[in-house]
Design an enzyme around this catalytic site. Sequence first.
Site, mmCIF file in Angstrom:
data_model
loop_
_atom_site.group_PDB
_atom_site.id
_atom_site.type_symbol
_atom_site.label_atom_id
_atom_site.label_comp_id
_atom_site.label_asym_id
_atom_site.label_seq_id
_atom_site.Cartn_x
_atom_site.Cartn_y
_atom_site.Cartn_z
ATOM 1 N N ASP A 173 24.540 42.264 -61.815
ATOM 2 C CA ASP A 173 24.297 42.315 -63.265
ATOM 3 C C ASP A 173 23.761 43.697 -63.671
ATOM 4 O O ASP A 173 23.569 43.973 -64.856
ATOM 5 C CB ASP A 173 23.380 41.180 -63.738
ATOM 6 C CG ASP A 173 22.010 41.222 -63.098
ATOM 7 O OD1 ASP A 173 21.783 42.055 -62.195
ATOM 8 O OD2 ASP A 173 21.146 40.420 -63.505
ATOM 9 N N SER A 174 23.589 44.573 -62.680
ATOM 10 C CA SER A 174 23.309 45.981 -62.984
ATOM 11 C C SER A 174 24.459 46.590 -63.795
ATOM 12 O O SER A 174 24.308 47.671 -64.375
ATOM 13 C CB SER A 174 23.112 46.785 -61.685
ATOM 14 O OG SER A 174 24.191 46.554 -60.796
ATOM 15 N N GLU A 177 14.475 43.712 -52.550
ATOM 16 C CA GLU A 177 14.575 44.944 -53.353
ATOM 17 C C GLU A 177 13.190 45.537 -53.645
ATOM 18 O O GLU A 177 12.256 44.813 -54.009
ATOM 19 C CB GLU A 177 15.284 44.652 -54.692
ATOM 20 C CG GLU A 177 15.338 45.892 -55.596
ATOM 21 C CD GLU A 177 16.248 45.771 -56.808
ATOM 22 O OE1 GLU A 177 16.911 44.724 -56.974
ATOM 23 O OE2 GLU A 177 16.296 46.736 -57.586
HETATM 24 O O1 KIV Z 1 22.501 43.869 -59.955
HETATM 25 C C1 KIV Z 1 22.590 44.491 -58.872
HETATM 26 O O2 KIV Z 1 23.358 45.448 -58.727
HETATM 27 C C2 KIV Z 1 21.752 44.032 -57.773
HETATM 28 C C3 KIV Z 1 21.669 44.900 -56.565
HETATM 29 C C4 KIV Z 1 20.947 46.146 -56.864
HETATM 30 C C5 KIV Z 1 21.087 44.188 -55.408
HETATM 31 O O3 KIV Z 1 21.149 43.024 -57.867
#
Ligand code: KIV
Length: 291
Positions: free
Chosen positions: A67-68, A205
């Site tokens: 969701d990044s 994380e």
């Molecule tokens: O949303 C994302 O890209 C993530 C990763 C950074 C683990 O959760």
Amino acid sequence: MSSTFQLDTSTSRANPTPAPLKRLTIPAIRARKAAGVTAEPIVMLTAYTARQAQLLDAHCDLLLVGDSLGQVIYGLPSSLPVTLDMMIAHGAAVVRGSWHSAVLVDMPFGTYEGSKEQAFASAAQILKETGAAGVKLEGGEAMAETVAFLTRRGIPVMGHVGLTPQAVNVLGGYNARGRSDAEAEKIVTDARALDQAGAFAIVIEGVVEPIAIAATQAVSCPTIGIGASAQCDGQVLVTEDMLGMFERVPRFVRRYEELAETIAGAAQRYAADVRARAFPGDEQTYQPKKG
Ligand code: KIV
């Protein structure tokens, strides 16, 4: 081995026959950690588009439609406004662009925390409409019952502990976690709870290294570190970060390319050519047939 390609007109995807690689399964990835040891670390990168997936696929075990994408693709201030529809559209694109990696889709904020039934409905929709192999959700002990509910109903779940970006308003920022005894204890307890609930792997994380190691040793499933430790059972990075697409990146990112400079440089040269009427040239223009 040569492949023939068949065009799927509904998706515009050129499907190779035979498929160039065999798709990894979630049980195969879970089994990479046996008796507390992962001989070969698990490689995960984020992917949001079909073309990106095509380029990353052969080198990874897992592709995460994170969701990044809210910040990376849509320029949003955080992942909180990301919707299920956005995740499904990008998830389906990444599945279409990959043949080897197992694809996971992040469950966006507000689509799973309300109840385990809400989580099942959202996760089932993701799997049905994308073809992904599983989902990832944030939260530790508080989500353990939900993880068990999904797993028992056929939905593989990757957990996510430590710095959980969807909880930014509670955490007060994106700083590394586990500096106080209470935080450190909670991270290990959260990881244990997810492991016992049946999570097939857990992202750790933004956690100080000794706690990332302690959590990795405390669970039977593989841990995937980001800003954590090389002792985790695998690693993940946001692809655009490691490609150098942004000026500012967290200190845990290693940049393997400087693509922002490459892209801006190409745009600058193109603009100069257009303004000088040097593009298009003879090679890029069509002329009437002679005679
Ligand atoms: O949303 C994302 O890209 C993530 C990763 C950074 C683990 O959760």
